[in-house]
Scaffold this motif. Structure first.
Motif, mmCIF file in Angstrom:
data_model
loop_
_atom_site.group_PDB
_atom_site.id
_atom_site.type_symbol
_atom_site.label_atom_id
_atom_site.label_comp_id
_atom_site.label_asym_id
_atom_site.label_seq_id
_atom_site.Cartn_x
_atom_site.Cartn_y
_atom_site.Cartn_z
ATOM 1 N N VAL A 131 3.558 43.295 11.025
ATOM 2 C CA VAL A 131 2.164 43.740 11.135
ATOM 3 C C VAL A 131 2.163 45.121 11.787
ATOM 4 O O VAL A 131 2.945 45.375 12.720
ATOM 5 C CB VAL A 131 1.334 42.752 11.992
ATOM 6 C CG1 VAL A 131 -0.130 43.175 12.022
ATOM 7 C CG2 VAL A 131 1.457 41.331 11.464
ATOM 8 N N LYS A 132 1.281 45.981 11.330
ATOM 9 C CA LYS A 132 1.178 47.320 11.903
ATOM 10 C C LYS A 132 0.309 47.294 13.159
ATOM 11 O O LYS A 132 -0.633 46.487 13.272
ATOM 12 C CB LYS A 132 0.600 48.286 10.883
ATOM 13 C CG LYS A 132 1.532 48.649 9.731
ATOM 14 C CD LYS A 132 0.885 49.606 8.768
ATOM 15 C CE LYS A 132 1.869 50.236 7.816
ATOM 16 N NZ LYS A 132 2.799 49.304 7.183
ATOM 17 N N GLN A 159 -3.710 46.373 13.686
ATOM 18 C CA GLN A 159 -4.161 45.421 12.688
ATOM 19 C C GLN A 159 -4.406 44.047 13.314
ATOM 20 O O GLN A 159 -4.116 43.819 14.487
ATOM 21 C CB GLN A 159 -3.147 45.319 11.547
ATOM 22 C CG GLN A 159 -3.064 46.564 10.682
ATOM 23 C CD GLN A 159 -2.164 46.375 9.475
ATOM 24 O OE1 GLN A 159 -1.298 45.513 9.443
ATOM 25 N NE2 GLN A 159 -2.378 47.210 8.455
ATOM 26 N N THR A 160 -4.946 43.158 12.494
ATOM 27 C CA THR A 160 -5.174 41.773 12.928
ATOM 28 C C THR A 160 -4.106 40.869 12.335
ATOM 29 O O THR A 160 -3.886 40.869 11.126
ATOM 30 C CB THR A 160 -6.561 41.279 12.507
ATOM 31 O OG1 THR A 160 -7.561 42.049 13.182
ATOM 32 C CG2 THR A 160 -6.748 39.803 12.863
ATOM 33 N N SER A 183 -6.326 40.153 17.100
ATOM 34 C CA SER A 183 -6.735 41.486 16.672
ATOM 35 C C SER A 183 -6.085 42.585 17.513
ATOM 36 O O SER A 183 -5.537 42.333 18.592
ATOM 37 C CB SER A 183 -8.259 41.606 16.745
ATOM 38 O OG SER A 183 -8.697 41.483 18.080
#
Length: 119
Positions: free
Chosen positions: A10-11, A14-15, A83
């Motif tokens: 995940v970046k 991001q969520t 989040s």
């Protein structure tokens, strides 16, 4: 049995969304509590949050502003939404069942899923 699924990468900002699929027990069955936990490199196991059989939710204070746990009773699944992730959220995430609300006597675990936060 419990099984986690979701993205491995995940970046930042991001969520993160992870889903736990439960087989063998209904997530609406009393008195079970369904939990998310995580373990970061070099750190101990951290409780993230819980969704109780009645649908009520509870979160660890340090993550509460960024965390939501939901459920889909038709699929017997519950999900973690985290989040604004940062690299500090990199961890192995586990779902686990407890026999009572806010109990740490987890009796059934998923296998864990590695989540890395990186650009």
């Amino acid at each position: 049995q419990l099984h986690e699924s979701g993205p491995g990468l995940v970046k930042p900002s991001q969520t993160l969304v992870l889903t736990c699929t439960v087989t063998g027990d209904a997530i609406t069955a009393s008195p079970y509590a369904w939990n998310w936990l995580r373990q970061s490199p070099g750190k101990g196991l951290e409780w993230v949050g819980t969704i109780y059989y009645d649908g009520s939710t509870y979160y660890t204070p340090s993550l509460e502003s960024r965390t939501a746990i939901s459920r889909d009773t038709s699929k017997n699944q519950f999900s973690l939404h985290l989040s604004s992730v940062t690299p500090d959220d990199t961890a192995v995430y586990y779902c686990a069942r407890a026999p009572a609300l806010l109990s740490d006597d987890y009796d059934t675990w998923g296998q864990g899923t590695q989540v890395t936060v990186s650009s």
